[in-house]
Design an enzyme around this catalytic site. Sequence first.
Site, short mmCIF file in Angstrom:
data_model
loop_
_atom_site.label_atom_id
_atom_site.label_comp_id
_atom_site.label_asym_id
_atom_site.label_seq_id
_atom_site.Cartn_x
_atom_site.Cartn_y
_atom_site.Cartn_z
NE ARG A 46 -103.33 14.09 -57.44
CZ ARG A 46 -102.15 14.35 -58.05
NH1 ARG A 46 -101.02 13.91 -57.56
NH2 ARG A 46 -102.13 15.06 -59.15
CE1 TYR A 98 -117.04 -3.19 -44.39
CE2 TYR A 98 -115.44 -2.85 -46.12
CZ TYR A 98 -116.63 -2.53 -45.52
OH TYR A 98 -117.40 -1.54 -46.06
CG ASP A 171 -109.65 -3.24 -40.99
OD1 ASP A 171 -109.90 -2.35 -40.16
OD2 ASP A 171 -110.38 -3.47 -41.98
CE LYS A 196 -117.37 1.93 -41.52
NZ LYS A 196 -116.64 0.70 -41.88
#
Length: 382
Positions: A46, A98, A171, A196
């Site tokens: 992790r 967004y 962003d 993306k």
Amino acid sequence: MKFATKAIHAGQEPDPATGAIMTPIYQTSTYVQESPGIHKGYAYARGKNPTRTALEKCIASLENAKYGLCFSSGMGASDAIIKLLLPGDEVICCHDLYGGSYRMFTKVFEPLGIKFHFEDMGNLKMISNLVNEKTKMLWVETPTNPMMNIIDIAGIAKLKTKPSHPILIVDNTFASPFLQNPINQGADIVMHSATKYLNGHSDVVMGALCTNDDTLYERLSFIHNSCGATPGPMDSFLVLRGLKTLHLRMERHCYNGRLIAGFLKNHPKIDKVYWPGFPEHPNYEVAKKQMKDFGGMISFTLKGNSKEDAFRLASSVKVFSLAESLGGVESLLGHPASMTHASIPKEEREKTGVVDSLLRLSIGVEDAEDLIEDLKQALEKI
Ligand SMILES: *Cc1c(COP(=O)(O)O)cnc(C)c1O
């Protein structure tokens, strides 16, 4: 090193065990220690995984940042950023943010006592007046979705000198590091939905953060490991592989985007075309200053503004696919009013330009002629 070389090599050494040129998929949850606390820098996956480390270094290098952190989704990355705040803190962000970010801010973090102001960040003077002693973050998305507004990152960065010293988050999902590097313009943290353009092949969901600030990195790393939205090695491998062609894909997205924006603009059934590369786009000068090119995201409306026409067009395309998301090699078409922006009341969304006939294109890297032919035949159906 220059961008294309970094995209292929940054953070990656031949595998020390075998010489494998490609970073292996270290599919492991834990690492054997020599004696308690004595290990090779990896204790539990992790916290750290070598495949992810290579990817984090590569993304950081593309953003001209010292540090990178990868998350199991873009939202996971944004969630970690907001966890830097405390109840009573305030954030100023774009009003055409967004949808997923808007939902998380208003539905998850507002009830916990953090206040979000959704404003037109193109209006620098108004934003400057809004910054108060509680403003701890400025959150910018540019180009915006789906209206393709361009926010002046360097202009907003000037507000960091206000007494509350807000940090600036950008962003950078829509532009990708190929088109703009917000850290060079004064951003403190760059956030990506790596789902993306960074990955680019529509087969992974992932997020990333980059920063140059030692303290911010330490705090974000702590949240990253403590809250645990970390990605697995297979996905890290796939994004690392995707990055190797980011520059080539982006060049083609931009090339195709320019041709298709031009085609749409001259079509008699099209009303408005939103693409920052048109000199008459209201933010063209800012786009030219802060972006290397104008990208492959385009929105447009139909004459008569009929939702039925938009639906007919959306179901008549054959090369484009009707789907959410963006930034992949294949071209996608979406209807924001009924898809990404469906949860926003009609009156609200229409204020920002999301009208019934608005369609959004994510231009892929296919042959532009085929894409134009496809749009042409679909427009004939309406
Ligand atoms: C997709 C997207 C996100 C969210 O990322 P996920 O990887 O889907 O969690 C955030 N910002 C923008 C601009 C996006 O397009």
